[in-house]
Write an enzyme that holds these catalytic residues in place. Structure first.
Site, PDB file in Angstrom:
ATOM      1  N   ASP A 139       0.815  -1.219   0.000  1.00 51.61           N
ATOM      2  CA  ASP A 139       0.000   0.000   0.000  1.00 51.61           C
ATOM      3  C   ASP A 139       0.847   1.266   0.000  1.00 51.61           C
ATOM      4  O   ASP A 139       0.416   2.309  -0.480  1.00 51.61           O
ATOM      5  CB  ASP A 139      -0.958   0.004   1.188  1.00 51.61           C
ATOM      6  CG  ASP A 139      -2.051  -1.029   0.957  1.00 51.61           C
ATOM      7  OD1 ASP A 139      -1.830  -2.214   1.279  1.00 51.61           O
ATOM      8  OD2 ASP A 139      -3.101  -0.659   0.405  1.00 51.61           O
ATOM      9  N   ASN A 147       1.532  -2.959   4.193  1.00 52.04           N
ATOM     10  CA  ASN A 147       0.569  -3.799   3.470  1.00 52.04           C
ATOM     11  C   ASN A 147      -0.439  -4.297   4.504  1.00 52.04           C
ATOM     12  O   ASN A 147      -0.333  -3.981   5.709  1.00 52.04           O
ATOM     13  CB  ASN A 147       1.285  -4.953   2.754  1.00 52.04           C
ATOM     14  CG  ASN A 147       0.353  -5.704   1.806  1.00 52.04           C
ATOM     15  OD1 ASN A 147      -0.329  -5.086   0.981  1.00 52.04           O
ATOM     16  ND2 ASN A 147       0.273  -7.014   1.923  1.00 52.04           N
TER      17      ASN A 147
HETATM   18  O1  MRU Z   1      -7.788  -2.858   2.843  1.00 49.36           O
HETATM   19  P1  MRU Z   1      -7.497  -3.275   1.425  1.00 49.36           P
HETATM   20  O2  MRU Z   1      -8.296  -4.445   0.984  1.00 49.36           O
HETATM   21  O3  MRU Z   1      -7.595  -2.096   0.472  1.00 49.36           O
HETATM   22  O4  MRU Z   1      -5.980  -3.718   1.459  1.00 49.36           O
HETATM   23  C1  MRU Z   1      -5.363  -4.123   0.273  1.00 49.36           C
HETATM   24  C2  MRU Z   1      -3.977  -4.571   0.433  1.00 49.36           C
HETATM   25  O5  MRU Z   1      -3.393  -4.508   1.501  1.00 49.36           O
HETATM   26  C3  MRU Z   1      -3.261  -5.018  -0.802  1.00 49.36           C
HETATM   27  O6  MRU Z   1      -2.339  -6.016  -0.520  1.00 49.36           O
HETATM   28  C4  MRU Z   1      -2.515  -3.840  -1.424  1.00 49.36           C
HETATM   29  O7  MRU Z   1      -3.359  -2.734  -1.549  1.00 49.36           O
HETATM   30  C5  MRU Z   1      -1.946  -4.174  -2.752  1.00 49.36           C
HETATM   31  S1  MRU Z   1      -3.173  -4.327  -4.024  1.00 49.36           S
HETATM   32  C6  MRU Z   1      -2.383  -4.625  -5.488  1.00 49.36           C
END
Ligand code: MRU
Length: 361
Positions: free
Chosen positions: A250, A260
């Protein structure tokens, strides 16, 4: 009307798409309903886009960047007849509103800021012309994301051993991007190349993105996927059943520390203990080089009910508080390499990350 399917992921519905022209809308697959219901929402006001990001109808760092870019256009659509100073003031407000929806994934602010820059580079054009340019730029962000993810997959696929096993956490797949995904893109490309492998998907408490989304899209693509409770990963590794871990990101700081989904850090510690290579896959839009290390990454904390009443059933006694960070930070030293559209990095360091950005694009 169903969205078109992602070519690599086969039967996986597209997570995000602009439908129509200037008066069109942003169509999102409502990921809160998966895996049992495949339904779409059409967003034609910025509040609906904000809410969709906030409650994770659209989620995953690159996808929320794309959603925010289109949301920015939607939020300014009514200003097309305004004079430029009013348009620019509205743009500031809409940008701040969208950027406030979720704090951790830097792709969100990155995409909105890119559109703001595009507008400010055209000070002499009228609002309508600038708005048209913004929609074109948002489409460009979406198209670039698909192409970037494809390249990440091509580089990442080289790491997946034929006959081996890969563990992943959360969902970093087609559902989290314009197409292909980041961590899962490596799996799609390896699958296309005819490699046979098994994917272990952590279920990813509390919102179960691994169980609900990763398993959904890998199954649809015909890839062998097994779901495990997050707390089974150590036992699986100890049994010698994991060759490789690949996760998404992220936000990645200048030294490689990576935010992440919550649980990623624990997984990295386990992988290190068992001497299993741990890779992060992410586009360059996920790096935040303004942060020297992961300690500066804002971590979203979400509501108690996601932990205490997650699957429609109360599992924590009334009155008991819950700790519910949505993300954690994995230190760079636990990461074997970062897979970007430029290739697979060597040992993660500030210098190595500098190389990823040298000679951009
Ligand atoms: O809370 P989320 O579902 O948005 O979290 C997503 C993640 O942590 C993913 O691993 C990250 O955004 C990478 S997506 C290619």
């Amino acid at each position: 009307m169903p969205l078109t399917t992602d070519s690599v992921a086969g039967a996986v519905p597209k997570a995000i798409e602009w439908v129509g022209g200037a008066d069109g809308c942003l169509r999102l697959l409502d990921q809160t309903l998966l895996p049992t219901r495949v339904e779409y929402i059409d967003c034609d006001d910025v509040e609906t886009v904000w809410e969709a990001i906030k409650v994770l109808r659209v989620r995953g760092a690159p996808a929320i960047g794309v959603a925010a870019a289109y949301g920015f256009c939607i939020g300014l659509r009514d200003q097309r007849q305004s004079d430029r100073s009013e348009f620019d003031a509205a743009a500031e407000r809409v940008a701040a509103y969208l950027i406030g929806s979720r704090p951790t994934a830097v792709n969100l602010a990155w995409a909105v800021n890119r559109l703001q820059r595009a507008a400010s580079e055209e000070p002499d054009r009228d609002s309508e012309a600038v708005w048209d340019a913004l929609l074109a730029e948002a489409r460009q962000i979406a198209d670039e994301d698909a192409a970037t993810c494809r390249r990440i997959g091509e580089h990442g696929a080289t790491l997946i051993p034929d006959g081996g096993t890969v563990l992943t956490h959360c969902n970093a797949g087609a559902l989290a991007t314009s197409a292909y995904g980041t961590a899962l893109s490596a799996m799609y490309v390896a699958h296309e190349q005819g490699k046979r492998f098994r994917v272990y998907a952590d279920e990813t408490r509390p919102l179960l993105q691994g169980a609900r989304l990763t398993a959904f899209e890998l199954q649809a693509a015909g890839i062998d996927v097994h779901v495990l409770c997050d707390n089974a990963a150590g036992a699986l590794m100890a049994a010698g059943r994991v060759d490789l871990v690949i996760v998404g990101a992220d936000r990645i700081a200048a030294n490689g520390d990576t935010a992440n989904k919550i649980g990623t850090y624990g997984l990295a510690v386990l992988a290190h203990h068992h001497d299993i290579p741990f890779y992060v896959a992410a586009p360059r839009s996920t790096f935040d080089l303004s942060l020297a290390s992961g300690s500066g990454i804002p971590i979203e904390e979400r509501g108690r009910d996601e932990v205490a009443a997650g699957c429609g059933r109360t599992t924590v006694p009334d009155g008991v508080s819950c700790f519910n960070p949505a993300f954690d930070v994995t230190p760079a030293r636990l990461i074997r390499g970062i897979i970007t559209e430029k290739g697979v990095s060597g040992a993660v360091s500030e210098a190595e990350i500098g190389e990823i950005f040298r000679n951009a694009p």
